[in-house]
Design an enzyme around this catalytic site. Sequence first.
Site, PDB file in Angstrom:
ATOM      1  N   TYR A  83      36.877  50.845  69.535  1.00  0.00           N
ATOM      2  CA  TYR A  83      36.338  50.206  70.731  1.00  0.00           C
ATOM      3  C   TYR A  83      37.319  49.190  71.290  1.00  0.00           C
ATOM      4  O   TYR A  83      38.331  48.878  70.662  1.00  0.00           O
ATOM      5  CB  TYR A  83      34.980  49.554  70.431  1.00  0.00           C
ATOM      6  CG  TYR A  83      35.043  48.230  69.682  1.00  0.00           C
ATOM      7  CD1 TYR A  83      35.396  48.168  68.336  1.00  0.00           C
ATOM      8  CD2 TYR A  83      34.763  47.029  70.333  1.00  0.00           C
ATOM      9  CE1 TYR A  83      35.445  46.957  67.660  1.00  0.00           C
ATOM     10  CE2 TYR A  83      34.812  45.806  69.657  1.00  0.00           C
ATOM     11  CZ  TYR A  83      35.158  45.781  68.323  1.00  0.00           C
ATOM     12  OH  TYR A  83      35.217  44.584  67.658  1.00  0.00           O
ATOM     13  N   LYS A  91      40.905  48.724  65.795  1.00  0.00           N
ATOM     14  CA  LYS A  91      39.683  48.116  66.344  1.00  0.00           C
ATOM     15  C   LYS A  91      38.543  49.123  66.160  1.00  0.00           C
ATOM     16  O   LYS A  91      38.121  49.815  67.098  1.00  0.00           O
ATOM     17  CB  LYS A  91      39.889  47.712  67.807  1.00  0.00           C
ATOM     18  CG  LYS A  91      38.895  46.632  68.254  1.00  0.00           C
ATOM     19  CD  LYS A  91      39.380  45.892  69.487  1.00  0.00           C
ATOM     20  CE  LYS A  91      38.340  44.977  70.097  1.00  0.00           C
ATOM     21  NZ  LYS A  91      37.833  43.909  69.243  1.00  0.00           N
ATOM     22  N   GLU A 123      42.004  35.956  59.655  1.00  0.00           N
ATOM     23  CA  GLU A 123      41.478  35.760  61.013  1.00  0.00           C
ATOM     24  C   GLU A 123      39.996  35.421  60.911  1.00  0.00           C
ATOM     25  O   GLU A 123      39.487  35.190  59.818  1.00  0.00           O
ATOM     26  CB  GLU A 123      41.707  37.018  61.857  1.00  0.00           C
ATOM     27  CG  GLU A 123      41.036  38.261  61.315  1.00  0.00           C
ATOM     28  CD  GLU A 123      41.228  39.502  62.189  1.00  0.00           C
ATOM     29  OE1 GLU A 123      41.550  39.369  63.378  1.00  0.00           O
ATOM     30  OE2 GLU A 123      41.022  40.619  61.657  1.00  0.00           O
ATOM     31  N   LEU A 164      43.420  41.952  63.358  1.00  0.00           N
ATOM     32  CA  LEU A 164      43.427  42.666  64.629  1.00  0.00           C
ATOM     33  C   LEU A 164      44.462  41.977  65.519  1.00  0.00           C
ATOM     34  O   LEU A 164      44.447  40.745  65.627  1.00  0.00           O
ATOM     35  CB  LEU A 164      42.050  42.593  65.290  1.00  0.00           C
ATOM     36  CG  LEU A 164      41.990  43.400  66.596  1.00  0.00           C
ATOM     37  CD1 LEU A 164      41.787  44.878  66.283  1.00  0.00           C
ATOM     38  CD2 LEU A 164      40.906  42.891  67.514  1.00  0.00           C
TER      39      LEU A 164
HETATM   40  N1  PDD Z   1      36.466  40.867  69.056  1.00  0.00           N
HETATM   41  N2  PDD Z   1      39.879  39.721  65.456  1.00  0.00           N
HETATM   42  C1  PDD Z   1      38.741  40.427  65.407  1.00  0.00           C
HETATM   43  C2  PDD Z   1      38.263  40.927  64.077  1.00  0.00           C
HETATM   44  C3  PDD Z   1      38.011  40.681  66.587  1.00  0.00           C
HETATM   45  O1  PDD Z   1      36.874  41.408  66.534  1.00  0.00           O
HETATM   46  C4  PDD Z   1      38.476  40.152  67.814  1.00  0.00           C
HETATM   47  C5  PDD Z   1      37.750  40.372  69.129  1.00  0.00           C
HETATM   48  C6  PDD Z   1      39.674  39.414  67.822  1.00  0.00           C
HETATM   49  C7  PDD Z   1      40.271  38.851  69.094  1.00  0.00           C
HETATM   50  O2  PDD Z   1      40.863  39.853  69.887  1.00  0.00           O
HETATM   51  P1  PDD Z   1      40.964  39.723  71.470  1.00  0.00           P
HETATM   52  O3  PDD Z   1      41.690  38.472  71.765  1.00  0.00           O
HETATM   53  O4  PDD Z   1      41.717  40.932  71.879  1.00  0.00           O
HETATM   54  O5  PDD Z   1      39.549  39.694  72.029  1.00  0.00           O
HETATM   55  C8  PDD Z   1      40.351  39.229  66.622  1.00  0.00           C
HETATM   56  C9  PDD Z   1      35.755  41.232  70.266  1.00  0.00           C
HETATM   57  C10 PDD Z   1      35.732  40.178  71.329  1.00  0.00           C
HETATM   58  C11 PDD Z   1      34.375  41.747  69.874  1.00  0.00           C
HETATM   59  O6  PDD Z   1      34.303  42.436  68.871  1.00  0.00           O
HETATM   60  O7  PDD Z   1      33.407  41.488  70.601  1.00  0.00           O
END
Ligand code: PDD
Length: 286
Positions: free
Chosen positions: A32, A146, A178, A202
Amino acid sequence: MKQVYLNGEFLPPDQARVSVFDRGFVFGDGVYEVLPAFGGRLFRLPHHLARLAASLAAIRLPNPHTAAEWNAIFTRLMAEHGAQDQSIYLQVTRGPAPRDHAFPAQVTPTVFAYAQLLKYPPAEQLTQGVAAITTEDIRWRRCDIKAIALLANAMLRQEAIEQGAVEAILVREGVVTEGAASNIFIVTHNRLITAPKGPFILPGITRDLVVEIANANNITCDERPISLETFKSADEVWLTSSTKEILPITRIDGRLVGNGKPGPMHARMFALYKEYKQAFIAGQAH
Ligand code: PDD
């Protein structure tokens, strides 16, 4: 929400139907993305599409759309909310097949997407900072994908919520990786540190933007493993994500970070980030 996108059609959400044999439902076999749109423009679209392509390649699922096709789908979904800030959710699963762990020979992927208004963190979270907990990173070794299979992340976030915190900061063998749904930065001696890319995090799009902004503004930013010891003595801790942007963490495991208030480096970085965002909305930044 008036419509969602499902396999080539734009439908009211209650008319969108997916097979109970979909591998996304049965195995969590899919990937996703979450992308923000500011002022009616998709923020860092090429970066999100590149990460989507990497996730799909990692699970050996062909990308069902070209960049132009993805753009057209998102643009039509966004039209419902005009120029209001919103986020697009999209997922691609390996589609319906008789239950068998091995990949099916014939695959018809399920492609699903929708747009919703962006819910920014409450203002006091920015001015006061938020609470987090540290906990063991119980996830697998491909956190760079992801994947929609987010049971571990959901359990970890729930653990944080039940302790009155907003995020769980994950620790793998003594190293901070993270957050359950965010990347983590620390500030120590006026330098930024964030975990290096690799299988344990991620590669966040917001993380990369913060690194980019730091580099462009002579703020030292190291991408290197953060030991729990270094983490505990940090002057500032932030989380970053597409929906939470850059949020200061001021309490961890019940202890104050620094003096317990968002720090000066956060104020500086957030101002630079907002400047970048305004330039993007005005069409002056990519
Ligand atoms: N999640 N690490 C993880 C495990 C994440 O699920 C996310 C973002 C990030 C940050 O990535 P980005 O800056 O590209 O949003 C880091 C999204 C927002 C979610 O699952 O809703």
